[in-house]
Design a protein around this motif. Structure first.
Motif, PDB file in Angstrom:
ATOM      1  N   GLY A  67       0.822  -1.204   0.000  1.00  0.00           N
ATOM      2  CA  GLY A  67       0.000   0.000   0.000  1.00  0.00           C
ATOM      3  C   GLY A  67       0.854   1.252   0.000  1.00  0.00           C
ATOM      4  N   PHE A  68       0.277   2.323  -0.468  1.00  0.00           N
ATOM      5  CA  PHE A  68       1.013   3.587  -0.552  1.00  0.00           C
ATOM      6  C   PHE A  68       1.322   4.137   0.835  1.00  0.00           C
ATOM      7  N   SER A  69       0.462   3.847   1.802  1.00  0.00           N
ATOM      8  CA  SER A  69       0.641   4.387   3.155  1.00  0.00           C
ATOM      9  C   SER A  69       1.806   3.732   3.876  1.00  0.00           C
ATOM     10  N   THR A  70       1.855   2.410   3.833  1.00  0.00           N
ATOM     11  CA  THR A  70       2.867   1.703   4.617  1.00  0.00           C
ATOM     12  C   THR A  70       4.140   1.427   3.828  1.00  0.00           C
ATOM     13  N   GLY A  71       4.029   1.272   2.529  1.00  0.00           N
ATOM     14  CA  GLY A  71       5.205   0.917   1.735  1.00  0.00           C
ATOM     15  C   GLY A  71       5.957   2.085   1.170  1.00  0.00           C
ATOM     16  N   GLY A  72       5.422   3.276   1.324  1.00  0.00           N
ATOM     17  CA  GLY A  72       6.006   4.440   0.689  1.00  0.00           C
ATOM     18  C   GLY A  72       7.422   4.757   1.104  1.00  0.00           C
ATOM     19  N   ALA A  73       7.678   4.768   2.398  1.00  0.00           N
ATOM     20  CA  ALA A  73       9.002   5.171   2.884  1.00  0.00           C
ATOM     21  C   ALA A  73      10.097   4.225   2.405  1.00  0.00           C
ATOM     22  N   ALA A  74       9.836   2.950   2.477  1.00  0.00           N
ATOM     23  CA  ALA A  74      10.847   1.971   2.044  1.00  0.00           C
ATOM     24  C   ALA A  74      11.011   1.966   0.532  1.00  0.00           C
ATOM     25  N   ALA A  75       9.941   2.250  -0.167  1.00  0.00           N
ATOM     26  CA  ALA A  75       9.970   2.183  -1.628  1.00  0.00           C
ATOM     27  C   ALA A  75      10.685   3.367  -2.262  1.00  0.00           C
TER      28      ALA A  75
ATOM     29  N   GLN B 108       8.895  10.443  -6.383  1.00  0.00           N
ATOM     30  CA  GLN B 108       8.632  11.804  -5.910  1.00  0.00           C
ATOM     31  C   GLN B 108       7.221  11.933  -5.331  1.00  0.00           C
ATOM     32  N   ALA B 109       6.261  11.265  -5.968  1.00  0.00           N
ATOM     33  CA  ALA B 109       4.884  11.305  -5.461  1.00  0.00           C
ATOM     34  C   ALA B 109       4.776  10.628  -4.097  1.00  0.00           C
ATOM     35  N   LEU B 110       5.503   9.523  -3.932  1.00  0.00           N
ATOM     36  CA  LEU B 110       5.501   8.839  -2.637  1.00  0.00           C
ATOM     37  C   LEU B 110       6.159   9.695  -1.552  1.00  0.00           C
ATOM     38  N   ALA B 111       7.263  10.320  -1.909  1.00  0.00           N
ATOM     39  CA  ALA B 111       7.962  11.173  -0.941  1.00  0.00           C
ATOM     40  C   ALA B 111       7.094  12.364  -0.543  1.00  0.00           C
ATOM     41  N   ALA B 112       6.406  12.963  -1.498  1.00  0.00           N
ATOM     42  CA  ALA B 112       5.541  14.119  -1.221  1.00  0.00           C
ATOM     43  C   ALA B 112       4.294  13.699  -0.446  1.00  0.00           C
ATOM     44  N   ARG B 113       3.837  12.475  -0.676  1.00  0.00           N
ATOM     45  CA  ARG B 113       2.624  11.977  -0.028  1.00  0.00           C
ATOM     46  C   ARG B 113       2.750  11.984   1.483  1.00  0.00           C
ATOM     47  N   SER B 114       3.915  11.661   1.978  1.00  0.00           N
ATOM     48  CA  SER B 114       4.107  11.578   3.427  1.00  0.00           C
ATOM     49  C   SER B 114       4.050  12.951   4.104  1.00  0.00           C
TER      50      SER B 114
ATOM     51  N   LYS C  99      -4.565  12.857   1.269  1.00  0.00           N
ATOM     52  CA  LYS C  99      -3.884  11.976   0.319  1.00  0.00           C
ATOM     53  C   LYS C  99      -4.686  11.915  -0.981  1.00  0.00           C
ATOM     54  N   HIS C 100      -4.013  12.232  -2.073  1.00  0.00           N
ATOM     55  CA  HIS C 100      -4.609  12.147  -3.409  1.00  0.00           C
ATOM     56  C   HIS C 100      -3.817  11.092  -4.173  1.00  0.00           C
ATOM     57  N   ASP C 101      -4.305   9.871  -4.132  1.00  0.00           N
ATOM     58  CA  ASP C 101      -3.539   8.752  -4.678  1.00  0.00           C
ATOM     59  C   ASP C 101      -3.828   8.444  -6.147  1.00  0.00           C
ATOM     60  N   LEU C 102      -4.808   9.096  -6.740  1.00  0.00           N
ATOM     61  CA  LEU C 102      -5.133   8.802  -8.136  1.00  0.00           C
ATOM     62  C   LEU C 102      -3.963   9.091  -9.082  1.00  0.00           C
TER      63      LEU C 102
END
Length: 107
Positions: free
Chosen positions: A19-27, A55-61, A66-69
């Motif tokens: 998921g984008f929420s939990t996997g973002g930092a490691a990814a 970049q989208a994952l880094a900015a998401r945090s 959250k705009h995941d589309l």
């Protein structure tokens, strides 16, 4: 090249499974490394797509809402890019085999 495409696909699969929420930092770091590998291998579009996701994952945090589309769309484009690269590699391998068969027949 096939190994790099496999690594890209695995990174995206891991991201989608966690998921984008939990996997973002490691990814983020993993995608950045893969983007550099793509650039070094001549896959400039792949590099740009992975950088966009990273970049989208880094900015998401750093956002409350959250705009995941757009992020999901970038993942889908990257998956399609990987599929197209695999098709191109397969076509090139077939062409090389045909050329080697023709050369063998001539001799």
């Amino acid at each position: 090249m096939t190994e790099l495409l496999d690594d890209m696909e695995l990174a995206l699969t891991d991201l989608m499974q966690s998921g984008f929420s939990t996997g973002g930092a490691a990814a983020v770091q993993r995608l950045q490394t893969l983007a550099l590998n793509c650039e070094d291998s001549g896959l400039h579009t792949g590099s740009a797509l992975l950088s966009e996701i990273q970049q989208a994952l880094a900015a998401r945090s750093h956002r409350e809402e959250k705009h995941d589309l757009p992020l999901a769309a970038a993942v889908c484009r990257t998956v399609r890019y990987i599929q197209l690269c695999r098709e191109k590699l397969q076509e090139e391998q077939i062409a090389k085999r045909w050329q080697s068969i023709k050369l063998e027949e001539e001799f």
